[in-house]
Design a protein around this motif. Structure first.
Motif, PDB file in Angstrom:
ATOM      1  N   HIS A 102      11.076  27.417  -6.175  1.00 21.65           N
ATOM      2  CA  HIS A 102      12.190  26.489  -5.922  1.00 21.65           C
ATOM      3  C   HIS A 102      12.067  25.241  -6.795  1.00 21.65           C
ATOM      4  CE1 HIS A 102      15.384  24.666  -3.499  1.00 21.65           C
ATOM      5  NE2 HIS A 102      14.652  23.574  -3.471  1.00 21.65           N
ATOM      6  N   ARG A 103      10.868  24.684  -6.861  1.00 25.69           N
ATOM      7  CA  ARG A 103      10.623  23.490  -7.691  1.00 25.69           C
ATOM      8  C   ARG A 103      10.963  23.780  -9.154  1.00 25.69           C
ATOM      9  NH1 ARG A 103       8.062  18.867  -6.850  1.00 25.69           N
ATOM     10  NH2 ARG A 103       7.184  19.621  -4.908  1.00 25.69           N
ATOM     11  N   LYS A 104      10.545  24.940  -9.636  1.00 24.69           N
ATOM     12  CA  LYS A 104      10.808  25.298 -11.028  1.00 24.69           C
ATOM     13  C   LYS A 104      12.296  25.536 -11.270  1.00 24.69           C
ATOM     14  CE  LYS A 104       9.442  28.472 -14.682  1.00 24.69           C
ATOM     15  NZ  LYS A 104       8.595  29.596 -15.058  1.00 24.69           N
ATOM     16  N   LYS A 105      12.937  26.268 -10.376  1.00 26.65           N
ATOM     17  CA  LYS A 105      14.357  26.598 -10.540  1.00 26.65           C
ATOM     18  C   LYS A 105      15.215  25.334 -10.627  1.00 26.65           C
ATOM     19  CE  LYS A 105      18.194  29.055  -8.385  1.00 26.65           C
ATOM     20  NZ  LYS A 105      18.625  29.893  -7.266  1.00 26.65           N
ATOM     21  N   PHE A 106      14.927  24.361  -9.751  1.00 24.75           N
ATOM     22  CA  PHE A 106      15.746  23.149  -9.694  1.00 24.75           C
ATOM     23  C   PHE A 106      15.111  21.962 -10.424  1.00 24.75           C
ATOM     24  CE2 PHE A 106      17.216  25.711  -6.115  1.00 24.75           C
ATOM     25  CZ  PHE A 106      18.579  25.745  -6.392  1.00 24.75           C
ATOM     26  N   GLU A 107      13.974  22.213 -11.094  1.00 29.05           N
ATOM     27  CA  GLU A 107      13.262  21.194 -11.876  1.00 29.05           C
ATOM     28  C   GLU A 107      12.999  19.929 -11.055  1.00 29.05           C
ATOM     29  OE1 GLU A 107      15.368  20.636 -15.561  1.00 29.05           O
ATOM     30  OE2 GLU A 107      15.109  22.734 -16.126  1.00 29.05           O
ATOM     31  N   ILE A 108      12.440  20.137  -9.868  1.00 30.34           N
ATOM     32  CA  ILE A 108      12.157  19.040  -8.943  1.00 30.34           C
ATOM     33  C   ILE A 108      10.843  18.373  -9.336  1.00 30.34           C
ATOM     34  CG2 ILE A 108      11.701  18.443  -6.532  1.00 30.34           C
ATOM     35  CD1 ILE A 108      13.378  20.978  -5.790  1.00 30.34           C
ATOM     36  N   PRO A 109      10.860  17.066  -9.613  1.00 30.19           N
ATOM     37  CA  PRO A 109       9.621  16.395 -10.011  1.00 30.19           C
ATOM     38  C   PRO A 109       8.684  16.197  -8.819  1.00 30.19           C
ATOM     39  CG  PRO A 109      11.395  14.812  -9.822  1.00 30.19           C
ATOM     40  CD  PRO A 109      12.000  16.163  -9.604  1.00 30.19           C
ATOM     41  N   TRP A 110       7.412  16.022  -9.142  1.00 25.49           N
ATOM     42  CA  TRP A 110       6.426  15.657  -8.134  1.00 25.49           C
ATOM     43  C   TRP A 110       6.601  14.165  -7.859  1.00 25.49           C
ATOM     44  CZ3 TRP A 110       3.881  19.619  -6.089  1.00 25.49           C
ATOM     45  CH2 TRP A 110       3.757  20.784  -6.827  1.00 25.49           C
ATOM     46  N   GLN A 111       6.525  13.752  -6.567  1.00 22.44           N
ATOM     47  CA  GLN A 111       6.725  12.347  -6.234  1.00 22.44           C
ATOM     48  C   GLN A 111       5.784  11.908  -5.119  1.00 22.44           C
ATOM     49  OE1 GLN A 111      10.925  11.988  -5.220  1.00 22.44           O
ATOM     50  NE2 GLN A 111      11.371  11.322  -7.308  1.00 22.44           N
ATOM     51  N   SER A 112       5.370  10.643  -5.222  1.00 27.47           N
ATOM     52  CA  SER A 112       4.609  10.014  -4.149  1.00 27.47           C
ATOM     53  C   SER A 112       5.589   9.443  -3.128  1.00 27.47           C
ATOM     54  CB  SER A 112       3.747   8.878  -4.706  1.00 27.47           C
ATOM     55  OG  SER A 112       4.582   7.779  -5.071  1.00 27.47           O
ATOM     56  N   GLN A 113       5.050   8.906  -2.048  1.00 24.59           N
ATOM     57  CA  GLN A 113       5.855   8.130  -1.120  1.00 24.59           C
ATOM     58  C   GLN A 113       6.154   6.775  -1.763  1.00 24.59           C
ATOM     59  OE1 GLN A 113       7.051   9.065   1.924  1.00 24.59           O
ATOM     60  NE2 GLN A 113       6.259  11.097   1.432  1.00 24.59           N
ATOM     61  N   LYS A 130       0.846  -1.195   0.000  1.00 28.24           N
ATOM     62  CA  LYS A 130       0.000   0.000   0.000  1.00 28.24           C
ATOM     63  C   LYS A 130       0.877   1.240   0.000  1.00 28.24           C
ATOM     64  CE  LYS A 130      -0.336   0.343   5.002  1.00 28.24           C
ATOM     65  NZ  LYS A 130      -1.199   0.491   6.155  1.00 28.24           N
ATOM     66  N   TYR A 131       0.274   2.351  -0.403  1.00 25.61           N
ATOM     67  CA  TYR A 131       0.898   3.653  -0.276  1.00 25.61           C
ATOM     68  C   TYR A 131       0.296   4.327   0.947  1.00 25.61           C
ATOM     69  CZ  TYR A 131       2.930   3.550  -4.964  1.00 25.61           C
ATOM     70  OH  TYR A 131       3.673   3.235  -6.071  1.00 25.61           O
ATOM     71  N   THR A 132       1.144   5.014   1.723  1.00 27.24           N
ATOM     72  CA  THR A 132       0.663   5.774   2.863  1.00 27.24           C
ATOM     73  C   THR A 132       1.175   7.192   2.729  1.00 27.24           C
ATOM     74  OG1 THR A 132       0.763   3.804   4.244  1.00 27.24           O
ATOM     75  CG2 THR A 132       0.603   5.902   5.367  1.00 27.24           C
ATOM     76  N   PRO A 133       0.317   8.148   2.460  1.00 27.38           N
ATOM     77  CA  PRO A 133      -1.125   8.065   2.215  1.00 27.38           C
ATOM     78  C   PRO A 133      -1.408   7.461   0.844  1.00 27.38           C
ATOM     79  CG  PRO A 133      -0.376  10.304   1.866  1.00 27.38           C
ATOM     80  CD  PRO A 133       0.822   9.523   2.346  1.00 27.38           C
ATOM     81  N   ASP A 134      -2.664   7.052   0.639  1.00 28.26           N
ATOM     82  CA  ASP A 134      -3.019   6.383  -0.619  1.00 28.26           C
ATOM     83  C   ASP A 134      -3.425   7.363  -1.724  1.00 28.26           C
ATOM     84  OD1 ASP A 134      -5.461   7.157   0.324  1.00 28.26           O
ATOM     85  OD2 ASP A 134      -6.410   5.202   0.119  1.00 28.26           O
ATOM     86  N   SER A 135      -3.214   8.664  -1.480  1.00 23.09           N
ATOM     87  CA  SER A 135      -3.444   9.664  -2.526  1.00 23.09           C
ATOM     88  C   SER A 135      -2.423  10.790  -2.360  1.00 23.09           C
ATOM     89  CB  SER A 135      -4.868  10.212  -2.467  1.00 23.09           C
ATOM     90  OG  SER A 135      -5.073  10.915  -1.267  1.00 23.09           O
TER      91      SER A 135
END
Length: 140
Positions: A53-64, A32-37
């Motif tokens: 900051h996310r844009k400057k360093f091109e940080i991807p979105w990530q789940s757990q 399972k993922y915690t949290p599941d969404s």
């Protein structure tokens, strides 16, 4: 000594009959993922320091990472399906998995706003399991 040849014969037959035994194991009953969404943004706001900051360093979105999987390494994670992608390769190809089943989306993705249900394929040598509808990705 008189039964040595029988023991040798039985041992040989037992070892030769084991050629089709699968190597290793894969347990996913508690996966399972915690949290599941997770919530990812569709558009970054330059005025928001986190977004800048996310844009400057091109940080991807990530789940757990996915939890509760045990098995013989290496264990591979791939996205099996995303609902409702309507078989749209533009959406499906933007999502990816990295180690330990982390679902990733680029910082500059073009996935439309909405809810996306992810099914994950987990595999190693000799075993494959699909975890159906295991994570919800909400694009806001």
């Amino acid at each position: 000594m008189k039964y040595t040849w029988i023991i040798t014969l039985l041992t040989t037959l037992t070892c030769c009959g084991c050629d089709d035994v699968k190597v290793g194991y894969l347990f996913t009953q508690n996966a399972k993922y915690t949290p599941d969404s997770v919530v990812f943004k569709a558009n970054l706001d330059e005025a928001n320091p986190d977004d800048a900051h996310r844009k400057k360093f091109e940080i991807p979105w990530q789940s757990q990472p996915v939890e509760g999987i045990q098995g013989t390494n290496p264990i591979h994670y791939t996205i099996e399906r995303i609902y409702p992608d309507n078989d749209n390769p533009e959406i499906l190809n933007q999502f990816s998995t990295v180690q330990k089943g982390v679902i990733q989306l680029p910082w500059n993705h073009t996935v439309p706003q909405g809810k996306y249900i992810v099914s994950l394929r987990v595999s190693n040598e000799g075993y494959t399991v699909v975890l159906d509808s295991v994570l919800t990705v909400i694009i806001k």
